[in-house]
Design a protein around this motif. Structure first.
Motif, mmCIF file in Angstrom:
data_model
loop_
_atom_site.group_PDB
_atom_site.id
_atom_site.type_symbol
_atom_site.label_atom_id
_atom_site.label_comp_id
_atom_site.label_asym_id
_atom_site.label_seq_id
_atom_site.Cartn_x
_atom_site.Cartn_y
_atom_site.Cartn_z
ATOM 1 N N ARG A 119 0.870 -1.191 0.108
ATOM 2 C CA ARG A 119 -0.071 -0.022 -0.095
ATOM 3 C C ARG A 119 0.829 1.308 -0.188
ATOM 4 O O ARG A 119 0.386 2.316 0.022
ATOM 5 N N ASP A 149 -3.442 1.444 -11.461
ATOM 6 C CA ASP A 149 -4.201 1.222 -10.292
ATOM 7 C C ASP A 149 -5.642 1.802 -10.335
ATOM 8 O O ASP A 149 -6.708 1.640 -10.088
ATOM 9 N N ALA A 186 -9.188 0.356 -10.206
ATOM 10 C CA ALA A 186 -10.345 0.812 -9.302
ATOM 11 C C ALA A 186 -11.694 1.210 -10.072
ATOM 12 O O ALA A 186 -12.589 1.051 -9.750
ATOM 13 N N GLY A 220 -15.011 -0.374 -9.464
ATOM 14 C CA GLY A 220 -16.088 0.420 -9.022
ATOM 15 C C GLY A 220 -17.329 0.172 -9.961
ATOM 16 O O GLY A 220 -18.768 -0.055 -9.685
ATOM 17 N N SER A 231 -12.013 -6.383 -4.165
ATOM 18 C CA SER A 231 -11.070 -5.752 -5.359
ATOM 19 C C SER A 231 -11.152 -4.326 -5.101
ATOM 20 O O SER A 231 -9.838 -3.692 -5.438
ATOM 21 N N VAL A 232 -11.902 -3.481 -4.666
ATOM 22 C CA VAL A 232 -11.763 -2.096 -4.573
ATOM 23 C C VAL A 232 -10.692 -1.839 -3.395
ATOM 24 O O VAL A 232 -9.941 -0.631 -3.441
ATOM 25 N N LEU A 239 -10.824 -0.264 0.078
ATOM 26 C CA LEU A 239 -10.790 1.004 0.739
ATOM 27 C C LEU A 239 -10.113 0.916 1.776
ATOM 28 O O LEU A 239 -9.534 2.050 2.481
ATOM 29 N N ASN A 280 -9.088 5.101 -5.130
ATOM 30 C CA ASN A 280 -10.189 4.151 -4.957
ATOM 31 C C ASN A 280 -11.548 4.792 -4.980
ATOM 32 O O ASN A 280 -12.594 4.463 -5.660
ATOM 33 N N SER A 305 -12.694 6.760 -7.913
ATOM 34 C CA SER A 305 -12.992 5.655 -9.323
ATOM 35 C C SER A 305 -14.357 5.216 -8.825
ATOM 36 O O SER A 305 -15.007 4.815 -9.753
ATOM 37 N N ILE A 306 -14.468 4.687 -7.750
ATOM 38 C CA ILE A 306 -15.925 4.015 -7.236
ATOM 39 C C ILE A 306 -17.011 5.094 -7.699
ATOM 40 O O ILE A 306 -17.956 4.765 -8.347
#
Length: 334
Positions: free
Chosen positions: A211, A218, A222, A226, A247-248, A250, A279, A282-283
């Motif tokens: 991270r 990436d 994301a 999303g 997969s997302v 957060l 993330n 993108s969501i």
């Protein structure tokens, strides 16, 4: 064929006009009974794909007559079984529909979204527990524990709610969703910051180190995750949503960011911060696009106008944020 039942309670004086309008709508069948001297009950059997059209019709009628009440029920079975249409007829019906994704009705989705936008005790407890589990998983360098924490964390809900609200132009729901989203991020940040303040950072943990690295790809991951989350939401496919939560991801970047804040490692905190922002945005962007293209919109003309403005500015804002993040990632890499 998935069927749903709509129960409509309305004054008897409105029955004749309602019955005439009902014949013009795509229903399977309907039944009528008297509930009292004043009110009647109409049960309407519809295909799930047609329920939103019926509900929109009832919603418009209810604006002019607050005595009309409607309830929607899912039907696991119906006897006698309704035969599927002939293949040619079915293709003709599909061709006549707009290019919209097959999904649950807007009214059903709104109820789910509204509950996801609220700060509740269960929401808080799930966040607290998942944050502790994720922190332990990162310290022990255990991918299984981290994945378990991501599944527990209810973080994707309020972000999906904010995207849904922006498509409908519902500013009250949007404000509540944003507040819940920020609250949902603050809890893992505070828990991780407490650990980072009292204990050394787990520099040998691969879960921690992963991270602290971010690449342009990436953003693509994301965005795709999303979109998958939004699709599983509008189709009410809860089993697919579990995979999207993983997969997302957060929670892990929020935990790593919190640890670095607690340890005052400000220079190294930039990467997990960027990963978390990528993330989140993108969501939101993917969800707005999926909701838009699936045909989710209000029925009232004034609300449609407000929703169009809200959706447009939301897309501009989130897209601009992602472009800024992509630029920042580019300069970090090179």
């Amino acid at each position: 064929m998935k069927l749903q039942l709509i129960e409509v309670y309305l004054p008897k004086k409105s029955m004749e006009n309602f019955h005439r309008q009902l014949q013009e709508l795509p229903i399977v069948t309907h039944w009528h009974s008297n509930e009292s001297d004043k009110y009647s009950l109409v049960r309407v059997l519809v295909k799930a794909s047609d329920s939103e059209e019926i509900l929109n019709f009832l919603e418009l009628n209810a604006e002019h007559n607050d005595e009309i009440k409607a309830l929607l029920f899912n039907l696991p079975a119906y006897i006698p079984r309704i035969a599927e249409e002939d293949e040619a007829e079915e293709k003709e019906e599909e061709a006549s529909k707009h290019d919209e994704l097959i999904r649950a009705s807007r009214q059903e989705l709104y109820n789910v979204v509204h509950s996801s936008s609220e700060i509740t005790k269960s929401f808080t407890w799930f966040l607290l527990l998942s944050s502790v589990v994720a922190t332990v998983g990162i310290i022990k360098d255990s991918p299984a524990i981290v994945i378990g924490a991501m599944v527990i964390a209810p973080l994707i809900g309020p972000f999906t709610s904010s995207a849904f609200a922006s498509v409908l132009g519902d500013y009250q729901l949007m404000r509540q969703s944003v507040i819940t989203s920020l609250y949902g991020l603050m809890i893992p940040l505070l828990i991780a910051a407490s650990f980072g303040f009292f204990f050394p950072l787990p520099a040998n943990s691969q879960e921690f180190l992963s991270r602290t690295d971010i690449q342009i790809i990436d953003i693509a991951v994301a965005l795709a995750a999303g979109a998958a989350g939004a699709l599983s939401f509008i189709k009410r496919a809860s089993e697919a949503l579990v995979g999207v939560m993983v997969s997302v991801a957060l929670l892990p970047p929020a935990i790593v960011l919190g640890m670095m804040i607690g340890a005052a490692a400000w220079q190294n905190a930039l990467t997990p911060l960027l990963l978390l922002l990528v993330n989140v945005n993108s969501i939101t962007l993917s969800a707005i696009l999926v909701f838009w293209f699936s045909g989710i919109k209000p029925v009232n003309w004034q609300e449609i106008k407000t929703a169009s403005t809200s959706r447009k500015y939301s897309l501009y804002f989130v897209s601009a944020i992602i472009l800024i993040l992509a630029t920042a990632i580019f300069f970090i890499q090179f």
